[in-house]
Design an enzyme around this catalytic site. Structure first.
Site, PDB file in Angstrom:
ATOM      1  N   LEU A  79       0.818  -1.222   0.000  1.00 26.48           N
ATOM      2  CA  LEU A  79       0.000   0.000   0.000  1.00 26.48           C
ATOM      3  C   LEU A  79       0.845   1.262   0.000  1.00 26.48           C
ATOM      4  CD1 LEU A  79      -2.712  -1.013   2.646  1.00 26.48           C
ATOM      5  CD2 LEU A  79      -2.928  -1.054   0.154  1.00 26.48           C
ATOM      6  N   VAL A 131       3.934  -0.662   4.241  1.00 29.92           N
ATOM      7  CA  VAL A 131       2.570  -1.012   4.637  1.00 29.92           C
ATOM      8  C   VAL A 131       1.958  -1.915   3.569  1.00 29.92           C
ATOM      9  CG1 VAL A 131       0.291  -0.149   5.285  1.00 29.92           C
ATOM     10  CG2 VAL A 131       2.344   1.179   5.864  1.00 29.92           C
ATOM     11  N   ASP A 155       3.441  16.138  11.636  1.00 28.52           N
ATOM     12  CA  ASP A 155       3.748  15.705  10.269  1.00 28.52           C
ATOM     13  C   ASP A 155       2.455  15.589   9.456  1.00 28.52           C
ATOM     14  OD1 ASP A 155       5.300  14.970   8.105  1.00 28.52           O
ATOM     15  OD2 ASP A 155       5.394  12.844   8.661  1.00 28.52           O
TER      16      ASP A 155
END
Length: 545
Positions: A28, A36, A145
């Site tokens: 992903l 991921v 972030d």
């Protein structure tokens, strides 16, 4: 509910305990510390996201601490708009963080690759991310972030749901409002000017990132570009924020973005002011009520202590007794014991809110000077007035004072009239609405309101409390800067009914101000307010003021 077990592992699949993923086709995304994959719980058939972090990729102990910090923070957060952590597994070589799966990837890919995000999605994005931040604020967590790649998108019943993820740089802080940070973290395009410039910053850096992403979703580009961090910072400082003509965007939305993207932190939204902005406030009434309730308790404690502590000597004695550690400062536990001794109905959230207000330098402690300053704040000095206020500011404030005297008004009731959020404070928009009623020449802008607030805002919360409002009027009345008929005594304490002053009687919203045009008729010296519907236009010359 358990399902029949999956078949045997394929050659391109791996399984860690109850979770299986395809390491070739199921990727992903990839970040600084891991990859991921889309995975599945083999028992429930629930789709999950599996973040694989190789221990060999972690350069030092700090990297491992950062990962464990992210895990701990995610475990503490329960919010429908924050990615849920399901499980954490560890082998000899890897960490596996099992996360909630979002079926439409991240916001960045939708903006740049598939164009499935349009400016119409901006409002849902804003509401969802601010919903996530209600939990972050309560738990004192800065994300640090914020960027489209860290916003996950899930579509359910044809509705996009935006969820905040990747807490790798997140930090839990003791004072959400004031604590100062120094580490340079994040992604340059979404960093606040303070972070880009290597300066200290607060949680308002997240507000900058929210405003920038909102702009990007609407206009499909960021407001500033740069080939390097230094060039980007230069452009931010030297290029005014511009809103393209297309698409057509609500003026309140533009005002919201403008206040998020103020270069100086002191001019940028505070979190409380952000949630009260008319563009989104109706969606956060419960959150505002909780914050307002905390503010009311703060005022109660402040006034109670002022009444019970007659002088600084007595205050010193009390402070020394409360400071059980004897280190000349109060930590949160000592402060909590003191507040709950005064009133045991105050819960932990109330105490934390009051503690943060007292802790002006944001270091997690309240020293004696902070304690004293909050109870006995120093009034603005004449020099500060002369240095900060321009002539147009003085004229407007003088006119306000004159009107109050002329119509024998109660300042308290006038204050309540424009305190639309009912929190015993006038924020920038509320004070703007009040002073705009007097500003017949249309000279005041929002930045002028910020200047006025900065002069009279004694507790530096970005708003004008009633006591500050009252002192402001007193100073205008008494100071040599203003030419006021001193024979007229200002009524400050009466709660008598306000006499109708047409100029101040009809409240005006920021959106109306954007849509109105003030035209001076030189022939008859009348001020006419033109609106979209001429039937509701009114003539201020009828005010006889």
């Amino acid at each position: 509910m358990n399902q029949p077990p999956l078949g045997k592992l394929k050659t391109d699949e791996k399984q860690i305990e109850s979770y299986r993923y395809n390491f070739k086709k199921g990727k992903l995304g990839k970040g600084a510390y891991g990859t991921v994959y889309k995975g599945m719980n083999i028992h429930t058939r629930q789709n999950v996201a599996i973040k694989l972090v190789r221990k060999s990729d972690m350069k030092d102990v700090d990297d491992e601490k950062q990962l464990l910090n992210e895990i701990q923070i995610l475990k503490s957060l329960k919010n429908p708009n924050i990615i849920e952590i399901i499980d954490v597994l560890q082998t000899e070589n890897n960490y596996y963080i099992i996360l909630e799966y979002c079926n439409h990837g991240d916001l960045e890919s939708l903006i740049y690759k598939t164009h499935q995000i349009t400016h119409e999605d901006h409002f849902q994005f804003l509401i969802d991310i601010l919903t996530a931040f209600t939990t972050l604020i309560k738990q004192g967590i800065m994300h640090r972030d914020l960027k489209p790649a860290n916003i996950l998108v899930h579509i359910e019943n044809n509705r996009k749901i935006f969820k905040l993820g990747d807490f790798g740089f997140a930090r839990q802080i003791s004072n959400y409002k004031n604590q100062i940070m120094e580490s340079k973290v994040g992604t340059p395009y979404y960093m606040s000017p303070q972070i880009l410039n290597g300066q200290q910053y607060t949680s308002k850096s997240d507000i900058w990132s929210i405003g920038l992403m909102l702009y990007q979703i609407i206009y499909q580009k960021t407001p500033w570009l740069g080939r390097s961090e230094s060039e980007l910072l230069y452009n931010i400082v030297h290029q005014n924020l511009k809103f393209p003509d297309q698409p057509i965007v609500n003026e309140l939305c533009k005002d919201f973005i403008l206040n998020c993207l103020q270069i100086k932190e002191e001019n940028r939204f505070s979190w409380d002011t952000l949630y009260r902005h008319p563009y989104i406030s109706e969606y956060f009434i419960k959150f505002q009520m909780q914050r307002t309730n905390c503010q009311k308790k703060l005022f109660y404690i402040q006034n109670y202590l002022k009444q019970k502590i007659p002088n600084v000597d007595t205050l010193t004695q009390i402070f020394q007794k409360v400071d059980t550690s004897g280190d000349q400062q109060l930590n949160l536990d000592e402060f909590k014991c003191f507040i709950q001794y005064l009133d045991n109905s105050f819960n932990d959230d109330d105490v934390k809110y009051i503690f943060d207000e007292f802790d002006k330098d944001g270091n997690g402690y309240v020293d004696f000077e902070e304690f004293k300053q909050y109870l006995y704040p120093s009034p603005p000095k004449k020099a500060k007035l002369q240095r900060s206020l321009q002539k147009k500011h003085m004229i407007i404030l003088q006119e306000l004072s004159n009107l109050i005297q002329q119509y024998n008004m109660s300042p308290r009731q006038l204050f309540r009239k424009y305190d639309t959020s009912n929190n015993n404070a006038l924020d920038k928009q509320e004070l703007f609405a009040l002073l705009k009623k007097i500003d017949l020449n249309n000279q005041l802008q929002l930045e002028d309101i910020e200047t006025i607030i900065s002069v009279f805002d004694e507790n530096d919360d970005g708003e004008i409390q009633f006591e500050e409002f009252k002192k402001c009027l007193q100073m205008i009345h008494n100071d040599e800067l203003f030419t006021i008929n001193s024979s007229k005594k200002m009524i400050l304490e009466t709660d008598e009914k306000i006499q109708t002053v047409p100029q101040l009687n009809k409240k005006i919203s920021i959106e109306q101000l954007h849509n109105q045009k003030y035209i001076q008729n030189a022939q008859n010296q009348q001020m006419i307010v033109l609106q979209t519907n001429p039937q509701i236009s009114f003539n201020l010359c009828q005010c006889n003021i």
